[in-house]
Design an enzyme around this catalytic site. Sequence first.
Site, PDB file in Angstrom:
ATOM      1  N   ASN A  25       0.875  -1.182   0.000  1.00 50.20           N
ATOM      2  CA  ASN A  25       0.000   0.000   0.000  1.00 50.20           C
ATOM      3  C   ASN A  25       0.908   1.227   0.000  1.00 50.20           C
ATOM      4  O   ASN A  25       1.525   1.545   1.018  1.00 50.20           O
ATOM      5  CB  ASN A  25      -0.887  -0.034   1.253  1.00 50.20           C
ATOM      6  CG  ASN A  25      -1.710   1.227   1.409  1.00 50.20           C
ATOM      7  OD1 ASN A  25      -1.752   2.069   0.506  1.00 50.20           O
ATOM      8  ND2 ASN A  25      -2.356   1.370   2.563  1.00 50.20           N
TER       9      ASN A  25
ATOM     10  N   LYS B   4       0.099   4.275  -0.220  1.00 53.45           N
ATOM     11  CA  LYS B   4      -0.494   5.476   0.395  1.00 53.45           C
ATOM     12  C   LYS B   4      -0.223   6.698  -0.500  1.00 53.45           C
ATOM     13  O   LYS B   4      -0.242   6.561  -1.721  1.00 53.45           O
ATOM     14  CB  LYS B   4       0.032   5.652   1.827  1.00 53.45           C
ATOM     15  CG  LYS B   4      -0.157   4.367   2.655  1.00 53.45           C
ATOM     16  CD  LYS B   4       0.150   4.526   4.119  1.00 53.45           C
ATOM     17  CE  LYS B   4      -0.050   3.173   4.814  1.00 53.45           C
ATOM     18  NZ  LYS B   4       0.137   3.242   6.248  1.00 53.45           N
TER      19      LYS B   4
ATOM     20  N   HIS C   6      -9.320   1.066   5.150  1.00 50.97           N
ATOM     21  CA  HIS C   6      -8.027   1.261   5.820  1.00 50.97           C
ATOM     22  C   HIS C   6      -8.227   2.210   7.006  1.00 50.97           C
ATOM     23  O   HIS C   6      -9.039   3.136   6.941  1.00 50.97           O
ATOM     24  CB  HIS C   6      -7.009   1.837   4.831  1.00 50.97           C
ATOM     25  CG  HIS C   6      -5.614   1.797   5.374  1.00 50.97           C
ATOM     26  ND1 HIS C   6      -5.158   2.731   6.287  1.00 50.97           N
ATOM     27  CD2 HIS C   6      -4.599   0.922   5.187  1.00 50.97           C
ATOM     28  CE1 HIS C   6      -3.908   2.423   6.617  1.00 50.97           C
ATOM     29  NE2 HIS C   6      -3.541   1.335   5.963  1.00 50.97           N
TER      30      HIS C   6
ATOM     31  N   GLU D 232      -6.609   4.631   7.993  1.00 49.98           N
ATOM     32  CA  GLU D 232      -6.430   6.049   7.648  1.00 49.98           C
ATOM     33  C   GLU D 232      -7.675   6.615   6.968  1.00 49.98           C
ATOM     34  O   GLU D 232      -8.006   7.790   7.134  1.00 49.98           O
ATOM     35  CB  GLU D 232      -5.174   6.211   6.769  1.00 49.98           C
ATOM     36  CG  GLU D 232      -3.909   5.984   7.600  1.00 49.98           C
ATOM     37  CD  GLU D 232      -2.730   5.396   6.845  1.00 49.98           C
ATOM     38  OE1 GLU D 232      -2.723   5.428   5.603  1.00 49.98           O
ATOM     39  OE2 GLU D 232      -1.805   4.887   7.515  1.00 49.98           O
TER      40      GLU D 232
ATOM     41  N   GLU E  22      -4.869  -4.851  10.714  1.00 50.24           N
ATOM     42  CA  GLU E  22      -3.828  -3.844  10.890  1.00 50.24           C
ATOM     43  C   GLU E  22      -4.057  -3.098  12.200  1.00 50.24           C
ATOM     44  O   GLU E  22      -4.843  -2.138  12.233  1.00 50.24           O
ATOM     45  CB  GLU E  22      -3.850  -2.841   9.731  1.00 50.24           C
ATOM     46  CG  GLU E  22      -3.609  -3.459   8.378  1.00 50.24           C
ATOM     47  CD  GLU E  22      -3.076  -2.426   7.378  1.00 50.24           C
ATOM     48  OE1 GLU E  22      -2.016  -2.670   6.820  1.00 50.24           O
ATOM     49  OE2 GLU E  22      -3.713  -1.376   7.205  1.00 50.24           O
TER      50      GLU E  22
ATOM     51  N   GLY F 199       3.098   2.265  10.646  1.00 48.60           N
ATOM     52  CA  GLY F 199       4.063   3.350  10.455  1.00 48.60           C
ATOM     53  C   GLY F 199       4.815   3.725  11.717  1.00 48.60           C
ATOM     54  O   GLY F 199       5.476   4.759  11.769  1.00 48.60           O
TER      55      GLY F 199
ATOM     56  N   SER G 168       4.037  -2.235  10.095  1.00 49.06           N
ATOM     57  CA  SER G 168       5.499  -2.312  10.214  1.00 49.06           C
ATOM     58  C   SER G 168       6.073  -3.667   9.795  1.00 49.06           C
ATOM     59  O   SER G 168       7.045  -4.137  10.383  1.00 49.06           O
ATOM     60  CB  SER G 168       5.931  -1.938  11.636  1.00 49.06           C
ATOM     61  OG  SER G 168       5.514  -0.620  11.943  1.00 49.06           O
TER      62      SER G 168
HETATM   63  P1  13P Z   1       3.474   0.299   7.533  1.00 52.38           P
HETATM   64  O1  13P Z   1       3.921  -1.018   6.927  1.00 52.38           O
HETATM   65  O2  13P Z   1       4.223   1.464   6.996  1.00 52.38           O
HETATM   66  O3  13P Z   1       3.413   0.222   9.019  1.00 52.38           O
HETATM   67  O4  13P Z   1       1.958   0.514   7.027  1.00 52.38           O
HETATM   68  C1  13P Z   1       1.037  -0.498   7.177  1.00 52.38           C
HETATM   69  C2  13P Z   1      -0.200  -0.148   6.438  1.00 52.38           C
HETATM   70  O5  13P Z   1      -0.943   0.726   6.836  1.00 52.38           O
HETATM   71  C3  13P Z   1      -0.488  -0.880   5.193  1.00 52.38           C
HETATM   72  O6  13P Z   1      -1.783  -0.654   4.757  1.00 52.38           O
END
Ligand code: 13P
Length: 255
Positions: free
Chosen positions: A10, A12, A96, A98, A168, A174, A214
């Site tokens: 992803n 983003k 997601h 976010e 997640e 992140g 992560s």
């Molecule tokens: P990270 O791997 O950067 O922690 O992000 C995970 C994520 O949100 C994937 O959709």
Amino acid sequence: MTRKPFICGNWKLNHGLVETQAVLRAMAAEASTYSSVELAIAPVTPLLAAAAQVLQGSALGLAAQNVHHQDKGAFTGEWACHHLSELNVGYAIVGHSERRQYFGETSAAVGQKVRACLDNNLVPIACIGESLQEREAGQIWDVLKNQMDPITAAVQPDEAHRLVVAYEPVWAIGTGKTASAAQAQEVHAQLRSWLAGAFGEDVAERVRLQYGGSVKPSNALELLSEKDVDGALVGGASLQADTFLGIAAAAFELA
Ligand code: 13P
């Protein structure tokens, strides 16, 4: 029951056109090495057409980071499943954290998006996950169940095997703080038992459950070794070809 491992990157809000083309080219050159693993990348939406051109004929699939549940109408700024299919996009990430946190996406809306994906032959990657505060307050199972219910309600048992659910934990996204393999497995086992309740055990055994938060080459093998961890949804480590392929290699080793 063997489930084909599925690693999805992803991206983003990151790579622009030039980087997207370069990184996808590098990934596509190696993707067929990991033939027992399903691989996909979700670039920013305006670059999906350019990405599709680069990936033509490759073993690396394309995912969207979001999609609207209706086919057409007065929904400025949105796009529909059929627009994605026209570009050979095979997957859509929906719900997601976010999107839930910054764009007000509700669990009910996530259910509608899952339904739209299945109606249009896209694989929905439905995301769920608790915050640290919710985990510490002992609310994890309530939170996850409330997020799962509209997803399972949107799906019929005979199509449920096409669903992908990504767990997640928000506190692991992140932050560099990965859930331990045991923590991931504990949640995934519970998710599979909810899926069994909704669709029956045989179907639940076919649904792929990704872990996200992560994930990197150094922890992928341990996480993916868990019985109910069938893949990963990868943010930061998917932005470069070598780290994404390192995770693919871990999945390949176990497949
Ligand atoms: P990270 O791997 O950067 O922690 O992000 C995970 C994520 O949100 C994937 O959709």
